[in-house]
Each structure stands twice: as structure tokens, then as C-alpha cells.
Design a protein around this motif. Structure first.
Motif, mmCIF file in Angstrom:
data_model
loop_
_atom_site.group_PDB
_atom_site.id
_atom_site.type_symbol
_atom_site.label_atom_id
_atom_site.label_comp_id
_atom_site.label_asym_id
_atom_site.label_seq_id
_atom_site.Cartn_x
_atom_site.Cartn_y
_atom_site.Cartn_z
ATOM 1 N N PHE A 108 0.848 -1.193 0.000
ATOM 2 C CA PHE A 108 0.000 0.000 0.000
ATOM 3 C C PHE A 108 0.879 1.238 0.000
ATOM 4 O O PHE A 108 2.089 1.152 0.185
ATOM 5 N N GLY A 111 -3.880 -6.246 11.636
ATOM 6 C CA GLY A 111 -2.838 -5.639 10.813
ATOM 7 C C GLY A 111 -1.935 -6.659 10.142
ATOM 8 O O GLY A 111 -1.023 -6.295 9.411
ATOM 9 N N GLY A 158 -2.749 -8.781 7.810
ATOM 10 C CA GLY A 158 -3.022 -8.938 6.380
ATOM 11 C C GLY A 158 -4.170 -9.884 6.047
ATOM 12 O O GLY A 158 -4.385 -10.203 4.872
ATOM 13 N N LYS A 159 -4.949 -10.297 7.049
ATOM 14 C CA LYS A 159 -6.036 -11.250 6.793
ATOM 15 C C LYS A 159 -7.077 -10.671 5.835
ATOM 16 O O LYS A 159 -7.432 -11.296 4.825
ATOM 17 N N SER A 160 -7.570 -9.483 6.163
ATOM 18 C CA SER A 160 -8.597 -8.875 5.308
ATOM 19 C C SER A 160 -8.053 -8.645 3.908
ATOM 20 O O SER A 160 -8.730 -8.904 2.909
ATOM 21 N N THR A 161 -6.845 -8.158 3.843
ATOM 22 C CA THR A 161 -6.247 -7.858 2.538
ATOM 23 C C THR A 161 -6.172 -9.125 1.690
ATOM 24 O O THR A 161 -6.522 -9.102 0.501
HETATM 25 N N1 ADP Z 1 -6.704 0.345 1.788
HETATM 26 C C1 ADP Z 1 -5.558 0.351 2.485
HETATM 27 N N2 ADP Z 1 -4.678 1.370 2.348
HETATM 28 C C2 ADP Z 1 -3.518 1.395 3.037
HETATM 29 N N3 ADP Z 1 -3.142 0.443 3.893
HETATM 30 C C3 ADP Z 1 -3.963 -0.598 4.084
HETATM 31 C C4 ADP Z 1 -5.215 -0.691 3.401
HETATM 32 N N4 ADP Z 1 -5.826 -1.842 3.775
HETATM 33 C C5 ADP Z 1 -4.995 -2.414 4.654
HETATM 34 N N5 ADP Z 1 -3.871 -1.691 4.842
HETATM 35 C C6 ADP Z 1 -2.734 -2.038 5.717
HETATM 36 O O1 ADP Z 1 -2.364 -3.353 5.423
HETATM 37 C C7 ADP Z 1 -2.044 -4.052 6.599
HETATM 38 C C8 ADP Z 1 -2.882 -5.287 6.738
HETATM 39 O O2 ADP Z 1 -4.204 -4.891 7.012
HETATM 40 P P1 ADP Z 1 -5.416 -5.906 7.104
HETATM 41 O O3 ADP Z 1 -5.386 -6.809 5.943
HETATM 42 O O4 ADP Z 1 -6.647 -5.108 7.302
HETATM 43 O O5 ADP Z 1 -5.064 -6.708 8.426
HETATM 44 P P2 ADP Z 1 -6.012 -7.637 9.296
HETATM 45 O O6 ADP Z 1 -7.276 -7.884 8.537
HETATM 46 O O7 ADP Z 1 -5.218 -8.863 9.536
HETATM 47 O O8 ADP Z 1 -6.263 -6.897 10.557
HETATM 48 C C9 ADP Z 1 -2.198 -3.079 7.735
HETATM 49 O O9 ADP Z 1 -0.954 -2.533 8.035
HETATM 50 C C10 ADP Z 1 -3.117 -2.040 7.167
HETATM 51 O O10 ADP Z 1 -2.843 -0.794 7.744
#
Ligand code: ADP
Ligand code: MG
Lengths: 291, 268
Positions: A15, A42, A44-47
Motif C-alpha cells: 500500500f 494488521g 493482512g487477513k482482510s487484505t
Molecule cells: N486500503 C488500504 N490502504 C492502506 N493500507 C492498508 C489498506 N488496507 C490495509 N492496509 C494495511 O495493510 C495491513 C494489513 O491490514 P489488514 O489486511 O486489514 O489486516 P487484518 O485484517 O489482519 O487486521 C495493515 O498494516 C493495514 O494498515
């Protein structure tokens, strides 16, 4: 099925700010599995789940990663495949919250699962065939909220909304269901019911389920296999039973506590109504009056 | 906190306070200068109101008692005015929906959004009266010119309001719909429209109210309805009839305002 239900090869996502949310992730999940995805917030699960459904594209460079579902490419090297919409039709997605359109009835929210396969003239006129409506009611019965079918989605509790989202995936006929922390904001009893509904979908219909979880206990209880992420990297992929407290401490150090105890349910991200918000009536009238 | 206030230390103002108060003094000065400068151009003569006080009194007296002899005719023209407002608003709503969606930042790409926004800006910038005069030339005297004038101007206003409502929606349910394999049209219909419909209805009703008022005015340039009558009685110095027409307009507009705000409350 001969091919893997899900195949992720060397996926990376950076990102803005150069922060790597996913860093060379490679996993394969076979058809019919129920897999937990764990990791501190944080990690990366959702990502990862959003990439699987093609809601986000990975880094744009050669060798930056590819995703296939049911043998069909979702994305490769940061480019979404042309028929990502068709693939999404086979993939159900349950978000942590706010899956449903509040002002629509529960059954309409569930019928949204059929949009991908019904002809456009029907969906644009809100004319769902009787058979689909019956399937929607049956799905709501399976998740135990058929009594609420004709109420607005806003009237459901958090756990009921999650189960409605699962019913949507059922009606969709999804072969793969991705659930992103579906129980994060629920009390233990509601969480248990949501997990039961997912397990039922997996066992009853043979649907492949990948569910990200914050609490390792739920992973051990419902998912034979767990994939663990830390800072965008896969640090463990194996039987959930192997995730002893010692193993977790070895993987996560101090962060392990968050996964074990299940920290207090993460507060929902501020509702957009609080932050962006509709123009309040008074403002709205002022705008309308100008001109 | 209380202690900080009681504290006699001299730093009760931020260091740049002087610069800021100088700035606001300049601003007040500028505002005053503009008022003075406009005084002559606007031909402000307050004494004119009093100099001919006697004339003013006779003029006012001529309005009373109002002459309702032709009330049937007035009512039929008021109905035409309402019909102009109904159709002008209806057409505007129909067109403002696609234009509003195309002008919304979260739905529409820049190359589409920008031209649509500029077009809507120009619809809004030009008053109904001006449009009415143009349409009278184009389609002839009568209510249709009024309908078109109100339609174009209101489209510009509603499209902007509609698009702002769309920009304020919760994107997450829409993403949930996208994730099922729905196309963009379906995302809008099932995810966006249900979220904005209460606001859209409310804006439309509000615009209908003000279009009833506008419809009486566009009539004065020949675009049909009670405005035409009003213009004729004023120009002919029939002040008792003018008074009757004005009273009937006031009653009609007030009744409609009440009706429409009642409807709006039900939707919000
Ligand atoms: N749209 C985005 N823009 C910038 N950074 C992002 C975005 N989505 C997620 N991140 C970053 O990517 C990392 C992984 O996030 P995320 O996948 O939400 O983690 P989890 O779901 O495990 O809590 C985090 O550091 C988060 O800040
Ligand atoms: Mg997350």
C-alpha cells in the motif's frame, strides 16, 4: 474435482507508504476444506481475502503474484481477470460487519445473492422468481432467522446480520465462502451460532470455507487446518491442533496473547454516518434553497 | 483548567493574536467599503419611502378591500401554475437521477463526472426567469415554456443534491453486493439507491415547494399560469384585484408547503 479450489502464488501487496500488507503469500486450499486464517490485527487477513475475491488487485509487476479459484484466474501480476465478475458469482463473501443494505428487507438482501445469475431485466425490476424466493426462505431457515425475512435488515442484531450474509452465500450457490472476521464484534453465543452456520455450509453442502479469526480457540474448534499470517507473511500452515500456546508464542511473541485470550471484541470502525454523514436536514434544506 | 484561567500570567492570547485581529479589522473594512461602493449603483434612497408618505398611503389603500369577483378564473390559473410546477419538477427528478449518479465522485470516473458537473452548474447558474424568456421564444407563450424553464433549472439543482447524497453513502454494503458478482447497475440499484432514497424524496419535495413559487413568477414573462394574470392586473393598476390574486397565491403556497413538509417528515 481435480484442481485446487484456491491457489495463491507468491502474492504481494504494497500500500501507499511502501508498507507491505502481503509479502509473497503462497497457499493452496483444496475443495471442501474449512480453513482458518489467523493473525493479529494488521497482519493482512482482510487484505488477503479481498484479493481472493478480486476486490483488490495485487502489486502490478511481473511475478507479483497470481490467484486462481476453481482453476480460473482471478488476477495475475496486479491485473484483475476479465471475468472476475463471473468468478465472484461462485464466491460468497461475509464481511466483519455491514454486509447488508439496512433499508432493504432481509429476504431481499439474501436474494442479492442471485443477481449474478439472473437475467438483468429481472434484477432491475426486483422480480425474483418464486423458486429463488423459496430458496431464500429455506436458507434463512437453515441459519435460523426465517422469522425476520420480511423485516428491514436494520432490525437484526449483529449476529443475525452475519447469519443473513451466510444465507446470501447459500442462495448464491457459492462453492467457496470467504468470511472476514465474521464473529469479531459478536458475543460468544452469537459467535458460536455464526461459526455453526459456516460449518454447516461446509459439511452439508461441501462448500470450501476460508474464515479469518482473531481467536485461535475458534480456529481449533471449527477448522481442521489453520493458516497463520504475521506482517503479511505465512508463518504457519498446518493442523489447527498443533497451535499450542507454546507454538503461538514462538510464532507471535508478545502478540500471541491477543490471539489466545481473544482481546475485547474490536470496536467497530466508526460508522460512516458518524464521520462522513448525511447532510443533516437543516443543511440539506439550506442547499436546496440556494439556487 | 480553572487554575489556568485564574492564572495572572500574561499569555492569555496566542502570540499571533495581533496579526489575526489586524486581519479581521481589514476584513470588516473591506466589507464596509463594498457597502459604500454599492450604495450609489443600487440607487438607495430611503427618503423616497417617506417623502411621498401621503401617496404611499393612498396606494396601499387601493389594495383594500381585495376584489375577488373573478375568483374562478384565478383558481383555474393557479391550478395551471401548480400543473407547471408538477411537470417541471417531475421531469427534473427523472433527469436528475442519472445526472446525479454520473456526477458522484464514488461512482463515476473523472472524464464523465467533470462534464456532467459543469453542465449541471450551468443549469443552476441561470435563473428560471431567464430560461422562461428563452423558452417563450422557442416554444411560444404559455405553460409549456414555464415547464421547460423549471425543468432545466431544477435538474441542475437536484442533480447536485442527489450526487452529494450518493457521495455520503456507506460503501460497505455496496461492496458486499459487488462481491456476489453483481454488475454496476445492480450495485447502484440494490446498494446505493436504498441508502439515498429518503434524502432524494425529501429534496424533491422541497424543490416542488419552491417550484410552485417559481412557477408564479415565470408566468410573468408569459410562461402561463397565475403569473400572467398577476402581471396583467399590476400593469393595469387594478390593485384590488392584484391584492386578491396575491392573497390566493399566499394561501396556495402555504398549504402546499404544509402538505409537502408533512410528506417529507414521513420519509426522513
Ligand atoms: N486500503 C488500504 N490502504 C492502506 N493500507 C492498508 C489498506 N488496507 C490495509 N492496509 C494495511 O495493510 C495491513 C494489513 O491490514 P489488514 O489486511 O486489514 O489486516 P487484518 O485484517 O489482519 O487486521 C495493515 O498494516 C493495514 O494498515
Ligand atoms: Mg481485518
Amino acid at each position: 474435482m481435480t484442481h485446487w479450489a484456491v491457489e495463491v502464488r507468491n502474492l504481494s501487496k504494497t500500500f501507499g507508504g511502501g508498507r507491505k500488507a502481503l509479502d509473497g503469500v503462497s497457499i493452496t486450499v483444496a475443495a471442501g476444506e474449512m480453513v482458518a486464517l489467523i493473525g493479529a490485527s494488521g497482519s493482512g487477513k482482510s487484505t488477503l481475502l479481498r484479493h481472493l475475491s478480486g476486490l483488490v488487485a495485487g502489486d502490478r509487476r511481473a511475478g507479483a503474484g497470481a490467484i486462481k479459484i476453481g482453476g480460473a484466474a482471478v488476477q495475475a501480476n496486479g491485473r484483475l481477470s476479465a471475468d472476475v465478475r463471473r468468478i465472484r458469482g461462485d464466491v460468497g463473501f461475509v464481511f466483519q460487519q455491514f454486509n447488508l443494505v439496512n433499508r432493504l428487507t432481509v429476504i431481499t438482501n439474501v436474494l442479492i445473492g442471485t443477481l449474478g445469475r439472473l437475467p438483468l431485466w429481472r434484477t432491475l425490476l426486483f422480480r425474483f422468481p418464486e423458486t429463488e424466493r423459496r430458496r431464500a426462505i429455506a436458507a434463512l431457515q437453515r441459519v435460523g432467522i426465517a422469522d425476520w425475512a420480511f423485516q428491514r435488515a436494520a432490525t437484526l442484531s449483529g449476529g443475525q446480520q452475519q447469519r443473513a450474509a451466510i444465507a446470501r452465500a447459500m442462495v448464491q450457490g457459492a462453492k467457496l465462502v470467504l468470511a472476514d472476521e465474521p464473529i469479531a464484534s459478536l458475543d460468544p453465543e452469537a459467535a458460536r451460532r455464526v461459526m455453526e452456520s459456516l460449518a454447516e455450509l461446509n459439511r452439508g453442502d461441501g462448500v470450501t470455507v476460508i474464515v479469518s479469526l482473531h481467536q485461535v480457540q475458534f480456529a481449533m474448534r471449527y477448522c481442521p487446518r489453520t493458516i497463520a499470517l504475521r506482517s503479511g507473511q505465512v508463518v504457519f500452515d498446518g493442523p489447527s491442533a498443533a497451535l499450542t500456546p507454546q507454538k503461538l508464542a514462538e510464532l507471535y511473541g508478545a502478540e500471541a496473547e491477543e490471539l489466545l485470550l481473544g482481546e475485547a471484541p474490536t470496536p467497530a470502525k466508526t460508522s460512516p454516518r458518524g464521520t462522513i454523514g448525511f447532510p443533516r436536514p437543516v443543511e440539506a434544506l439550506a442547499i436546496a434553497a440556494a439556487g | 483548567m480553572a487554575q489556568a484561567i485564574a492564572d495572572p500570567a500574561p499569555s492569555t492570547r496566542p502570540p499571533d493574536a495581533l496579526r489575526r485581529s489586524l486581519g479581521s479589522a481589514l476584513l470588516y473594512g473591506l466589507g464596509f467599503a463594498i457597502l459604500v461602493w454599492s450604495y450609489q449603483g443600487a440607487d438607495i434612497r430611503p427618503m423616497a419611502l417617506f417623502a411621498d408618505a401621503g401617496n404611499m398611503a393612498t396606494f396601499a389603500a387601493e389594495f383594500f378591500p381585495p376584489d375577488f369577483a373573478q375568483w374562478r378564473y384565478y383558481i383555474s390559473e393557479i391550478l395551471i401554475t401548480l400543473q407547471i410546477a408538477v411537470w417541471g419538477t417531475f421531469l427534473a427528478i427523472i433527469f436528475a437521477i442519472p445526472f446525479g449518479l454520473m456526477a458522484a465522485e464514488n461512482l463515476s470516473p473523472l472524464w464523465l463526472r467533470q462534464p456532467v458537473r459543469r453542465l449541471m452548474d450551468s443549469f443552476r447558474a441561470i435563473n428560471e426567469m431567464v430560461f422562461a424568456m428563452l423558452f417563450v421564444v422557442a416554444v411560444g407563450l404559455g405553460p409549456f415554456a414555464g415547464v421547460l424553464a423549471i425543468f432545466v433549472h431544477t435538474t441542475g439543482i437536484l442533480a447536485k443534491l442527489f450526487s452529494e447524497a450518493v457521495e455520503a453513502i456507506d460503501p460497505r454494503p455496496v461492496e458486499g453486493i459487488r462481491a456476489t458478482g453483481a454488475n454496476v447497475l445492480e450495485e447502484i440499484l440494490y446498494g446505493v439507491i436504498p441508502q439515498v432514497i429518503p434524502l432524494w424524496v425529501s429534496y424533491s419535495l422541497y424543490r416542488f415547494e419552491s417550484n410552485v413559487r417559481s412557477a408564479t413568477v415565470v408566468g410573468m414573462v408569459g410562461a402561463g399560469g397565475i403569473g400572467v394574470v398577476l402581471w396583467e392586473v399590476i400593469r393595469g393598476f387594478y390593485f384590488a384585484q392584484t391584492c386578491a390574486v396575491m392573497l390566493m397565491i399566499i394561501v396556495t403556497v402555504s398549504l402546499l408547503d404544509m402538505l409537502s413538509s408533512w410528506l417529507r417528515r414521513r420519509f426522513l
